[in-house]
Design an enzyme around this catalytic site. Structure first.
Site, PDB file in Angstrom:
ATOM      1  CD  GLN A 209      48.645  60.089  85.476  1.00  0.00           C
ATOM      2  OE1 GLN A 209      47.655  60.126  86.206  1.00  0.00           O
ATOM      3  NE2 GLN A 209      49.216  61.191  85.004  1.00  0.00           N
ATOM      4  CG  ASN A 210      49.382  58.965  78.566  1.00  0.00           C
ATOM      5  OD1 ASN A 210      48.522  59.472  79.304  1.00  0.00           O
ATOM      6  ND2 ASN A 210      50.333  59.677  77.995  1.00  0.00           N
ATOM      7  CB  VAL A 211      46.101  52.917  78.220  1.00  0.00           C
ATOM      8  CG1 VAL A 211      45.891  52.878  79.729  1.00  0.00           C
ATOM      9  CG2 VAL A 211      45.021  53.754  77.545  1.00  0.00           C
TER      10      VAL A 211
ATOM     11  CG  HIS B 168      46.532  54.676  85.119  1.00  0.00           C
ATOM     12  ND1 HIS B 168      46.247  56.012  84.913  1.00  0.00           N
ATOM     13  CD2 HIS B 168      46.732  54.536  86.455  1.00  0.00           C
ATOM     14  CE1 HIS B 168      46.262  56.641  86.075  1.00  0.00           C
ATOM     15  NE2 HIS B 168      46.563  55.771  87.033  1.00  0.00           N
TER      16      HIS B 168
ATOM     17  CB  CYS C  56      43.701  32.404  85.586  1.00  0.00           C
ATOM     18  SG  CYS C  56      44.283  32.803  83.903  1.00  0.00           S
TER      19      CYS C  56
HETATM   20  N1  APR Z   1      50.813  69.774  75.992  1.00  0.00           N
HETATM   21  C1  APR Z   1      50.908  69.707  77.343  1.00  0.00           C
HETATM   22  N2  APR Z   1      49.863  69.514  78.165  1.00  0.00           N
HETATM   23  C2  APR Z   1      48.646  69.378  77.583  1.00  0.00           C
HETATM   24  C3  APR Z   1      48.454  69.445  76.187  1.00  0.00           C
HETATM   25  C4  APR Z   1      49.604  69.651  75.383  1.00  0.00           C
HETATM   26  N3  APR Z   1      49.523  69.730  74.042  1.00  0.00           N
HETATM   27  N4  APR Z   1      47.119  69.297  75.927  1.00  0.00           N
HETATM   28  C5  APR Z   1      46.516  69.122  77.117  1.00  0.00           C
HETATM   29  N5  APR Z   1      47.430  69.190  78.116  1.00  0.00           N
HETATM   30  C6  APR Z   1      47.211  69.056  79.560  1.00  0.00           C
HETATM   31  C7  APR Z   1      45.910  69.654  80.050  1.00  0.00           C
HETATM   32  O1  APR Z   1      46.127  71.014  80.435  1.00  0.00           O
HETATM   33  C8  APR Z   1      45.580  68.767  81.257  1.00  0.00           C
HETATM   34  O2  APR Z   1      46.085  69.334  82.454  1.00  0.00           O
HETATM   35  O3  APR Z   1      47.123  67.673  79.821  1.00  0.00           O
HETATM   36  C9  APR Z   1      46.327  67.460  80.986  1.00  0.00           C
HETATM   37  C10 APR Z   1      45.406  66.286  80.711  1.00  0.00           C
HETATM   38  O4  APR Z   1      44.699  66.037  81.894  1.00  0.00           O
HETATM   39  P1  APR Z   1      43.650  64.837  81.933  1.00  0.00           P
HETATM   40  O5  APR Z   1      42.779  64.912  80.733  1.00  0.00           O
HETATM   41  O6  APR Z   1      43.039  64.851  83.302  1.00  0.00           O
HETATM   42  O7  APR Z   1      44.557  63.528  81.749  1.00  0.00           O
HETATM   43  P2  APR Z   1      45.431  62.798  82.841  1.00  0.00           P
HETATM   44  O8  APR Z   1      45.957  63.783  83.844  1.00  0.00           O
HETATM   45  O9  APR Z   1      46.404  61.957  82.124  1.00  0.00           O
HETATM   46  O10 APR Z   1      44.353  61.839  83.572  1.00  0.00           O
HETATM   47  C11 APR Z   1      44.865  60.984  84.557  1.00  0.00           C
HETATM   48  O11 APR Z   1      42.705  59.956  84.788  1.00  0.00           O
HETATM   49  O12 APR Z   1      40.832  59.204  83.762  1.00  0.00           O
HETATM   50  C12 APR Z   1      42.001  58.794  84.347  1.00  0.00           C
HETATM   51  O13 APR Z   1      43.170  56.834  83.919  1.00  0.00           O
HETATM   52  C13 APR Z   1      42.860  58.076  83.367  1.00  0.00           C
HETATM   53  O14 APR Z   1      45.260  58.116  83.183  1.00  0.00           O
HETATM   54  C14 APR Z   1      44.106  58.933  83.273  1.00  0.00           C
HETATM   55  C15 APR Z   1      44.074  59.708  84.574  1.00  0.00           C
END
Ligand code: APR
Length: 232
Positions: free
Chosen positions: A90-92, A108, A119
């Site tokens: 999901q990471n960019v 994403h 286009c």
């Molecule tokens: N190791 C493992 N997990 C971790 C760490 C770490 N060091 N630090 C944080 N986390 C966990 C947190 O506990 C949290 O559950 O990573 C998760 C991050 O969650 P989000 O911030 O919601 O990110 P993500 O789940 O990738 O978001 C999904 O939401 O905003 C949109 O498009 C965006 O791709 C993104 C999507």
């Protein structure tokens, strides 16, 4: 004997220890910016400069980050595991590729990509994009970051769903399980009998749907998990 096929989903948490912020943790990106202002087509139409600045800042920040042991472990898994491995992120950011992963599906989009809103042409994004930037293909001033915003359809869903339907192991790493369709992948995997494991710092919204959880920092839990798969 065929080796179990593996599908891995990563989220912002896997890049947290590389210094890139997550979205929903304390002080995360969505505490600093309103999603509707910087991550929706409506926000881009309303104030394109704000959105272009937001992604220029994230692109510059991501350019300084380096992969951590979790990214490296997934690259090692892809290189050494005899079975099929699909890494969906999901990471960019580009940290999986920097760590050596080759088969990475950015559902994403990606900071290093630019898209023409007129286009659909795609090309490598410059470090700094600007409002009204011309598309190199059609010449219209309609360049935008190639990021999937809220309300838009994630990329590569056919490939992801098809591969999930054949998965024997599904692992979710560093994702809070808040955003669909990614948060629903664990249900698809369970439905076809895959073994499911969550590796997250805190329990995600969907933790109850996983057979196994390995709580902790990804830089610690992911290398141990990869070792357990390669030791087979
Ligand atoms: N190791 C493992 N997990 C971790 C760490 C770490 N060091 N630090 C944080 N986390 C966990 C947190 O506990 C949290 O559950 O990573 C998760 C991050 O969650 P989000 O911030 O919601 O990110 P993500 O789940 O990738 O978001 C999904 O939401 O905003 C949109 O498009 C965006 O791709 C993104 C999507």
């Amino acid at each position: 004997m065929t080796h179990p096929s593996i599908v891995i989903l990563t989220g912002a948490g896997i890049s947290a220890e590389s210094g890139l912020g997550t979205f929903r943790d304390e002080g995360g990106l969505w505490a600093q910016h309103r999603i509707e202002d910087v991550a929706t087509p409506e926000g881009f139409a309303r104030n394109p400069q704000l959105v272009v600045d937001f992604y220029n800042a994230r692109r510059a920040h991501a350019a300084t980050a380096t992969p951590n042991a979790a990214h490296a472990a997934l690259a090692r898994l892809e290189a050494e595991y005899p079975g099929d491995v699909l890494l969906v992120t999901q990471n960019v950011d580009g940290l999986h590729e920097m760590a050596g992963s080759q088969r990475v599906v950015h559902m994403h989009g990606a900071l290093n990509g630019a898209l023409c809103a007129a286009c659909d042409h795609r090309w490598p994004a410059p470090l700094e994009m600007y409002v009204g930037q011309a598309c190199p293909s059609c010449g219209q001033p309609t360049a935008r970051p190639d990021i999937v915003w809220f309300g838009e359809i994630p990329y590569h869903m056919d490939e992801i769903q098809e591969t999930l339907s054949r998965a024997d192991i599904f692992a979710a790493i560093g994702t809070s399980g808040n955003v669909y369709p990614a948060a629903g992948f664990v249900q698809l995997a369970s439905h076809v009998g895959a073994k499911t494991v969550e590796m997250n710092l805190d329990p995600s919204e969907t933790v109850a749907l996983f057979e196994e959880t390995r709580p902790g920092k990804a830089s610690e839990t992911v290398p141990l998990w990869v070792d357990s798969l390669l030791r087979r």
